[in-house]
Design a protein around this motif. Structure first.
Motif, PDB file in Angstrom:
ATOM      1  N   VAL A  75     -17.376  -2.789   2.352  1.00 16.50           N
ATOM      2  CA  VAL A  75     -17.636  -1.970   0.973  1.00 16.50           C
ATOM      3  C   VAL A  75     -17.068  -0.588   1.261  1.00 16.50           C
ATOM      4  CG1 VAL A  75     -19.518  -1.050  -0.389  1.00 16.50           C
ATOM      5  CG2 VAL A  75     -19.725  -3.259   0.684  1.00 16.50           C
ATOM      6  N   ALA A  76     -17.244   0.214   2.247  1.00 22.43           N
ATOM      7  CA  ALA A  76     -16.571   1.540   2.325  1.00 22.43           C
ATOM      8  C   ALA A  76     -15.085   1.509   2.072  1.00 22.43           C
ATOM      9  CB  ALA A  76     -16.860   2.130   3.552  1.00 22.43           C
ATOM     10  N   THR A  77     -14.510   0.624   2.583  1.00 21.59           N
ATOM     11  CA  THR A  77     -13.182   0.471   2.575  1.00 21.59           C
ATOM     12  C   THR A  77     -12.527   0.078   1.097  1.00 21.59           C
ATOM     13  OG1 THR A  77     -12.611  -0.490   4.883  1.00 21.59           O
ATOM     14  CG2 THR A  77     -10.856  -0.581   3.405  1.00 21.59           C
ATOM     15  N   VAL A  78     -13.183  -0.790   0.364  1.00 25.03           N
ATOM     16  CA  VAL A  78     -13.012  -1.198  -1.127  1.00 25.03           C
ATOM     17  C   VAL A  78     -13.145   0.230  -1.863  1.00 25.03           C
ATOM     18  CG1 VAL A  78     -13.742  -2.328  -2.927  1.00 25.03           C
ATOM     19  CG2 VAL A  78     -13.711  -3.646  -0.727  1.00 25.03           C
ATOM     20  N   GLN A  79     -14.107   0.960  -1.704  1.00 26.11           N
ATOM     21  CA  GLN A  79     -14.262   2.061  -2.434  1.00 26.11           C
ATOM     22  C   GLN A  79     -13.164   2.982  -1.900  1.00 26.11           C
ATOM     23  OE1 GLN A  79     -18.125   3.673  -2.791  1.00 26.11           O
ATOM     24  NE2 GLN A  79     -19.051   1.831  -2.995  1.00 26.11           N
ATOM     25  N   GLY A  80     -12.831   3.503  -0.821  1.00 29.35           N
ATOM     26  CA  GLY A  80     -11.619   4.129  -0.594  1.00 29.35           C
ATOM     27  C   GLY A  80     -10.421   3.546  -1.059  1.00 29.35           C
ATOM     28  N   ALA A  81     -10.154   2.241  -1.161  1.00 32.71           N
ATOM     29  CA  ALA A  81      -8.953   1.651  -1.796  1.00 32.71           C
ATOM     30  C   ALA A  81      -8.895   2.085  -3.374  1.00 32.71           C
ATOM     31  CB  ALA A  81      -9.106   0.317  -1.630  1.00 32.71           C
ATOM     32  N   VAL A  82     -10.053   2.120  -4.057  1.00 33.01           N
ATOM     33  CA  VAL A  82      -9.925   2.577  -5.277  1.00 33.01           C
ATOM     34  C   VAL A  82      -9.332   3.973  -5.491  1.00 33.01           C
ATOM     35  CG1 VAL A  82     -11.023   2.857  -7.379  1.00 33.01           C
ATOM     36  CG2 VAL A  82     -11.854   1.001  -6.043  1.00 33.01           C
ATOM     37  N   LEU A  83      -9.716   4.823  -4.592  1.00 33.55           N
ATOM     38  CA  LEU A  83      -8.884   6.314  -4.625  1.00 33.55           C
ATOM     39  C   LEU A  83      -7.677   6.257  -4.350  1.00 33.55           C
ATOM     40  CD1 LEU A  83     -10.594   8.899  -5.349  1.00 33.55           C
ATOM     41  CD2 LEU A  83     -12.131   7.133  -5.081  1.00 33.55           C
ATOM     42  N   LEU A  84      -7.139   5.269  -3.629  1.00 31.36           N
ATOM     43  CA  LEU A  84      -5.773   5.275  -3.381  1.00 31.36           C
ATOM     44  C   LEU A  84      -5.173   5.158  -4.679  1.00 31.36           C
ATOM     45  CD1 LEU A  84      -5.180   2.816  -0.368  1.00 31.36           C
ATOM     46  CD2 LEU A  84      -5.164   5.388  -0.435  1.00 31.36           C
ATOM     47  N   GLY A  85      -5.625   4.936  -5.796  1.00 35.19           N
ATOM     48  CA  GLY A  85      -4.880   4.866  -7.150  1.00 35.19           C
ATOM     49  C   GLY A  85      -4.588   6.198  -7.528  1.00 35.19           C
ATOM     50  N   LEU A  86      -5.163   7.357  -6.951  1.00 36.27           N
ATOM     51  CA  LEU A  86      -4.958   8.677  -7.173  1.00 36.27           C
ATOM     52  C   LEU A  86      -3.797   8.968  -6.461  1.00 36.27           C
ATOM     53  CD1 LEU A  86      -8.618  10.032  -7.686  1.00 36.27           C
ATOM     54  CD2 LEU A  86      -6.895   9.277  -9.342  1.00 36.27           C
ATOM     55  N   ALA A  87      -3.209   8.357  -5.736  1.00 28.80           N
ATOM     56  CA  ALA A  87      -1.944   9.143  -4.930  1.00 28.80           C
ATOM     57  C   ALA A  87      -0.788   9.717  -5.704  1.00 28.80           C
ATOM     58  CB  ALA A  87      -1.356   7.828  -3.865  1.00 28.80           C
ATOM     59  N   GLY A  88      -0.622   8.972  -6.691  1.00 27.58           N
ATOM     60  CA  GLY A  88       0.463   9.535  -7.610  1.00 27.58           C
ATOM     61  C   GLY A  88       0.129  10.952  -8.100  1.00 27.58           C
ATOM     62  N   ALA A  89      -1.199  11.042  -8.493  1.00 26.89           N
ATOM     63  CA  ALA A  89      -1.536  12.273  -9.195  1.00 26.89           C
ATOM     64  C   ALA A  89      -1.362  13.565  -8.177  1.00 26.89           C
ATOM     65  CB  ALA A  89      -3.086  12.196  -9.510  1.00 26.89           C
ATOM     66  N   VAL A  90      -1.272  13.239  -6.787  1.00 25.05           N
ATOM     67  CA  VAL A  90      -1.156  14.263  -5.780  1.00 25.05           C
ATOM     68  C   VAL A  90       0.145  14.639  -5.372  1.00 25.05           C
ATOM     69  CG1 VAL A  90      -3.592  14.168  -5.335  1.00 25.05           C
ATOM     70  CG2 VAL A  90      -2.016  12.995  -3.749  1.00 25.05           C
ATOM     71  N   GLY A  91       1.021  13.767  -5.873  1.00 24.73           N
ATOM     72  CA  GLY A  91       2.543  13.833  -5.531  1.00 24.73           C
ATOM     73  C   GLY A  91       3.033  12.892  -4.526  1.00 24.73           C
ATOM     74  N   LEU A  92       2.128  11.763  -4.156  1.00 27.05           N
ATOM     75  CA  LEU A  92       2.561  10.676  -3.323  1.00 27.05           C
ATOM     76  C   LEU A  92       3.057   9.572  -3.861  1.00 27.05           C
ATOM     77  CD1 LEU A  92      -0.407  10.869  -0.626  1.00 27.05           C
ATOM     78  CD2 LEU A  92       1.913  12.127  -0.468  1.00 27.05           C
ATOM     79  N   PRO A  93       4.058   8.906  -3.260  1.00 26.23           N
ATOM     80  CA  PRO A  93       4.799   7.775  -3.836  1.00 26.23           C
ATOM     81  C   PRO A  93       3.822   6.655  -3.777  1.00 26.23           C
ATOM     82  CG  PRO A  93       5.932   8.218  -2.057  1.00 26.23           C
ATOM     83  CD  PRO A  93       4.867   9.623  -2.181  1.00 26.23           C
ATOM     84  N   TYR A  94       3.774   5.508  -4.589  1.00 26.28           N
ATOM     85  CA  TYR A  94       3.057   4.404  -4.547  1.00 26.28           C
ATOM     86  C   TYR A  94       3.912   3.224  -3.394  1.00 26.28           C
ATOM     87  CZ  TYR A  94       0.094   5.990  -8.032  1.00 26.28           C
ATOM     88  OH  TYR A  94      -0.954   6.717  -8.502  1.00 26.28           O
ATOM     89  N   ASP A  95       4.257   4.103  -2.321  1.00 21.12           N
ATOM     90  CA  ASP A  95       5.002   3.127  -1.417  1.00 21.12           C
ATOM     91  C   ASP A  95       3.958   1.833  -0.738  1.00 21.12           C
ATOM     92  OD1 ASP A  95       7.065   2.079   0.527  1.00 21.12           O
ATOM     93  OD2 ASP A  95       6.140   3.227   1.919  1.00 21.12           O
ATOM     94  N   PRO A  96       4.454   0.440  -0.864  1.00 21.30           N
ATOM     95  CA  PRO A  96       3.456  -0.367  -0.352  1.00 21.30           C
ATOM     96  C   PRO A  96       3.175  -0.176   1.147  1.00 21.30           C
ATOM     97  CG  PRO A  96       5.082  -1.289  -1.535  1.00 21.30           C
ATOM     98  CD  PRO A  96       5.377   0.018  -1.541  1.00 21.30           C
ATOM     99  N   LEU A  97       4.026   0.313   2.175  1.00 20.59           N
ATOM    100  CA  LEU A  97       3.906   0.402   3.383  1.00 20.59           C
ATOM    101  C   LEU A  97       2.853   1.675   3.702  1.00 20.59           C
ATOM    102  CD1 LEU A  97       4.287  -0.640   6.250  1.00 20.59           C
ATOM    103  CD2 LEU A  97       6.379   0.831   6.552  1.00 20.59           C
ATOM    104  N   LEU A  98       3.073   2.632   2.872  1.00 19.93           N
ATOM    105  CA  LEU A  98       2.446   3.996   2.835  1.00 19.93           C
ATOM    106  C   LEU A  98       1.000   3.516   2.810  1.00 19.93           C
ATOM    107  CD1 LEU A  98       1.658   6.768   3.256  1.00 19.93           C
ATOM    108  CD2 LEU A  98       2.333   7.303   0.835  1.00 19.93           C
ATOM    109  N   LEU A  99       0.712   2.804   1.529  1.00 21.04           N
ATOM    110  CA  LEU A  99      -0.835   2.205   1.152  1.00 21.04           C
ATOM    111  C   LEU A  99      -1.128   1.538   2.149  1.00 21.04           C
ATOM    112  CD1 LEU A  99      -0.240   1.756  -2.660  1.00 21.04           C
ATOM    113  CD2 LEU A  99      -0.898   3.716  -1.700  1.00 21.04           C
ATOM    114  N   ALA A 100      -0.589   0.580   2.755  1.00 18.68           N
ATOM    115  CA  ALA A 100      -1.170  -0.323   3.987  1.00 18.68           C
ATOM    116  C   ALA A 100      -1.434   0.623   4.991  1.00 18.68           C
ATOM    117  CB  ALA A 100       0.069  -1.359   4.256  1.00 18.68           C
ATOM    118  N   LEU A 101      -0.542   1.678   5.334  1.00 15.42           N
ATOM    119  CA  LEU A 101      -1.358   2.409   6.727  1.00 15.42           C
ATOM    120  C   LEU A 101      -2.308   3.097   6.308  1.00 15.42           C
ATOM    121  CD1 LEU A 101       2.322   3.865   7.831  1.00 15.42           C
ATOM    122  CD2 LEU A 101       1.003   2.350   8.635  1.00 15.42           C
ATOM    123  N   LEU A 102      -2.483   3.630   4.939  1.00 11.43           N
ATOM    124  CA  LEU A 102      -3.819   4.305   4.550  1.00 11.43           C
ATOM    125  C   LEU A 102      -4.788   3.618   4.651  1.00 11.43           C
ATOM    126  CD1 LEU A 102      -2.338   6.890   1.831  1.00 11.43           C
ATOM    127  CD2 LEU A 102      -2.762   7.272   4.125  1.00 11.43           C
TER     128      LEU A 102
END
Length: 335
Positions: free
Chosen positions: A184-211
């Motif tokens: 459950v905690a991971t699912v909620q954290g994964a939703v916040l990953l959608g804001l990566a672009g708002a802080v200047g991070l690319p939506y790189d699949p490997l980066l998102l997988a590492l995070l």
């Protein structure tokens, strides 16, 4: 053929035992499924051993079949507890949305406001980018801690006593709670990953997988620590009080909101023993691994340098395992 004629001929009566066991094992409720699933499978296990292995072979092989069905019981219990947490997550949508709204506001409003005051040269990146790993940690921290609260409330309401009557080990029930809270905690954290672009991070699949992998590890460690504390307490108010005294200082000492180098010397020692600091540093270094131009100032330092990335991940994993083992030992004691 009538009952009297069956008795006269020696033919056994049909008691329809299979229907009885099938009705017992077919409960669809995720909360009750832990105890009812085991009963039906246990009876089937005994029947299988006596039917398929007659004679001398039946003396040695039922133990293997019994272990197989016993493992299925344990896994079904874990699955039922995970399913319960997922149903709660889907059922309380308003509460989940509010839990996600707070870190999002911190990131966009607080981060945006302080970004104009804190120069980029001081952090190596913009403040919102620097804040992003700390916000991810804040997001997974709350649902992971709530697992400990639910364990205490389940004990008070009597639901935990019903679970303990199931034909499964107590450690299995604890593992199910830990796995559900981690997911459950991971699912909620994964939703916040959608804001990566708002802080200047690319939506790189490997980066998102590492995070995502780093968040799973952090969620597991925090959940295990919360359970280790919850098994020792019986009052939710005391649990909340201790969390208020411990969790916020740990979050501020994690380096998620400001560099650890700006803290006084005595705080560096506390930060070096803080599991959240290693989790935030792991998230931040995953970003630097894929996006080198977004590498921020270092967090945890050993002998003047950052520890290896895999060492930080191993420390988090070992901390979570040790906390879970200690919690399982305490939880195995009779109520």
């Amino acid at each position: 053929m009538t009952t009297a004629s069956r008795k006269a001929s020696g033919e056994p009566e049909n008691t329809n035992e299979a229907d009885v066991h099938g009705g017992t094992g077919g409960s669809s409720s995720p909360d009750r499924g832990v105890s009812t699933a085991g009963a039906g499978s246990s009876d089937r296990a005994g029947g299988t051993g006596s039917t398929q292995h007659p004679g001398g072979a039946g003396e040695a092989n039922p133990s293997r079949d019994e272990r197989h069905f016993r493992l299925r019981h344990e896994l079904r219990a874990v699955h039922a507890l995970i399913h319960r947490d997922l149903l709660r997550l889907a059922g309380y949508r308003t509460q989940t949305a509010l839990m996600l709204l707070q870190p999002a506001l911190y990131l966009l409003i607080l981060g945006g406001g302080l970004a104009a005051l804190i120069p980029r040269s001081q952090l190596g990146v913009g403040y919102q980018t620097y804040l992003f790993p700390g916000i991810l940690m804040m997001t997974v921290q709350t649902p992971a801690i709530m697992v400990g609260v639910r364990l205490i409330t389940d004990r008070q309401s009597g639901y935990l006593r019903e679970l303990l009557m199931a034909p499964v080990h107590r450690t299995t029930l604890l593992l199910g709670n830990c796995a559900g809270g981690t997911l459950v905690a991971t699912v909620q954290g994964a939703v916040l990953l959608g804001l990566a672009g708002a802080v200047g991070l690319p939506y790189d699949p490997l980066l998102l997988a590492l995070l995502l992998a780093a968040m799973i590890l952090a969620s597991f460690t925090i959940t295990a620590l919360a359970l280790a504390l919850a098994v020792s307490l019986r009052r939710p108010d005391l649990f909340h009080t201790l969390l208020g005294l411990v969790m916020m200082p740990l979050l501020f000492l994690s380096g998620g909101f400001f560099p650890l180098s700006s803290l006084p010397g005595w705080a560096h020692t506390l930060a070096a023993a803080n599991p959240l600091a290693y989790a935030v540093d792991l998230l931040r270094r995953c970003i630097a691994l894929r996006v080198p131009d977004q590498a921020s100032v270092s967090g945890i330092e050993w002998a003047g340098g950052p520890p290896p990335l895999l060492v930080e991940a191993a420390l988090l994993l070992v901390t979570g395992i040790l906390a879970l083992l200690w919690a399982a030992r305490r939880f195995s004691r009779p109520e």
